[in-house]
Design an enzyme around this catalytic site. Sequence first.
Site, PDB file in Angstrom:
ATOM      1  N   CYS A 124      -3.203  -2.677   6.014  1.00  0.00           N
ATOM      2  CA  CYS A 124      -3.447  -1.348   6.573  1.00  0.00           C
ATOM      3  C   CYS A 124      -4.847  -1.254   7.173  1.00  0.00           C
ATOM      4  CB  CYS A 124      -3.223  -0.254   5.535  1.00  0.00           C
ATOM      5  SG  CYS A 124      -4.219  -0.395   4.055  1.00  0.00           S
ATOM      6  N   HIS A 144      -6.031  -6.180   2.877  1.00  0.00           N
ATOM      7  CA  HIS A 144      -5.097  -5.075   3.104  1.00  0.00           C
ATOM      8  C   HIS A 144      -4.693  -5.005   4.572  1.00  0.00           C
ATOM      9  CE1 HIS A 144      -5.568  -2.912  -0.837  1.00  0.00           C
ATOM     10  NE2 HIS A 144      -6.491  -3.849  -0.908  1.00  0.00           N
ATOM     11  N   GLN A 170      -4.826  -0.613  -4.938  1.00  0.00           N
ATOM     12  CA  GLN A 170      -5.396  -1.732  -5.692  1.00  0.00           C
ATOM     13  C   GLN A 170      -6.149  -1.271  -6.924  1.00  0.00           C
ATOM     14  OE1 GLN A 170      -7.369  -4.711  -3.283  1.00  0.00           O
ATOM     15  NE2 GLN A 170      -8.706  -5.284  -4.977  1.00  0.00           N
ATOM     16  N   CYS A 223       0.846  -1.192   0.000  1.00  0.00           N
ATOM     17  CA  CYS A 223       0.000   0.000   0.000  1.00  0.00           C
ATOM     18  C   CYS A 223       0.886   1.248   0.000  1.00  0.00           C
ATOM     19  CB  CYS A 223      -0.888  -0.041   1.240  1.00  0.00           C
ATOM     20  SG  CYS A 223      -1.605   1.514   1.722  1.00  0.00           S
ATOM     21  N   GLU A 224       0.659   2.121  -0.945  1.00  0.00           N
ATOM     22  CA  GLU A 224       1.484   3.321  -1.029  1.00  0.00           C
ATOM     23  C   GLU A 224       1.179   4.338   0.076  1.00  0.00           C
ATOM     24  OE1 GLU A 224      -0.862   6.081  -4.296  1.00  0.00           O
ATOM     25  OE2 GLU A 224       0.586   4.630  -5.024  1.00  0.00           O
ATOM     26  N   HIS A 225       0.094   4.145   0.793  1.00  0.00           N
ATOM     27  CA  HIS A 225      -0.266   5.083   1.852  1.00  0.00           C
ATOM     28  C   HIS A 225       0.390   4.747   3.189  1.00  0.00           C
ATOM     29  CE1 HIS A 225      -4.060   5.552  -0.750  1.00  0.00           C
ATOM     30  NE2 HIS A 225      -3.204   6.496  -1.050  1.00  0.00           N
ATOM     31  N   HIS A 226       0.565   3.455   3.482  1.00  0.00           N
ATOM     32  CA  HIS A 226       1.090   3.048   4.787  1.00  0.00           C
ATOM     33  C   HIS A 226       2.310   2.145   4.702  1.00  0.00           C
ATOM     34  CE1 HIS A 226      -3.288   3.818   5.340  1.00  0.00           C
ATOM     35  NE2 HIS A 226      -2.813   4.554   6.315  1.00  0.00           N
TER      36      HIS A 226
END
Length: 179
Positions: free
Chosen positions: A142, A140, A112, A71-74
């Site tokens: 996250c 996920h 995703q 995940c590019e956010h976390h």
Amino acid sequence: MKEHYAEILRAIGEDLNRPGLKDTPARAAKAMEFLTRGYNQTIDEVVNDALFPSDSSEMIIVKDIELYSMCEHHLLPFIGKAHVAYIPTGKVVGLSKVARIVDMFARRLQIQEQLTVQIAETVKQVTGAEGVGVIIEAKHMCMMMRGVEKQNSVMKTSAMLGTFRDNQATRTEFLSLIR
């Protein structure tokens, strides 16, 4: 990257001299390089000219391709499977190449939704297919390990191009075959 991991460990209060962490910064850097190796690949290298002439105009499906992404956010993993289908127009791609296309994009920092579209557009570009359908189902970390902490949630995304978007019967056939 190794020095940055060492700094992160120090920032969370760890002692880099304790036996279990002595080589962790180097191992973590090596793991991150592996998990994001898709940045060092091109579609030409992945496909490697494995396109073959074919008279087939029937749907080809590669189902249950396991995928591991971040995940590019976390920077936490998401893990799942992809189902990829296409309708050829004169050429087919080697079977393993479909899975390699999935891996190339999955092994990058991702969301995703974008991963699904990247796979579909690339299969269409490489094969010249009449249509492409991609569905990804993933869990996920996250969402499971932090935040809302929902252990049984699964995200499903789809990308339908060409006849998979325009023809309900084609889409229905694809969906019924991956169940």
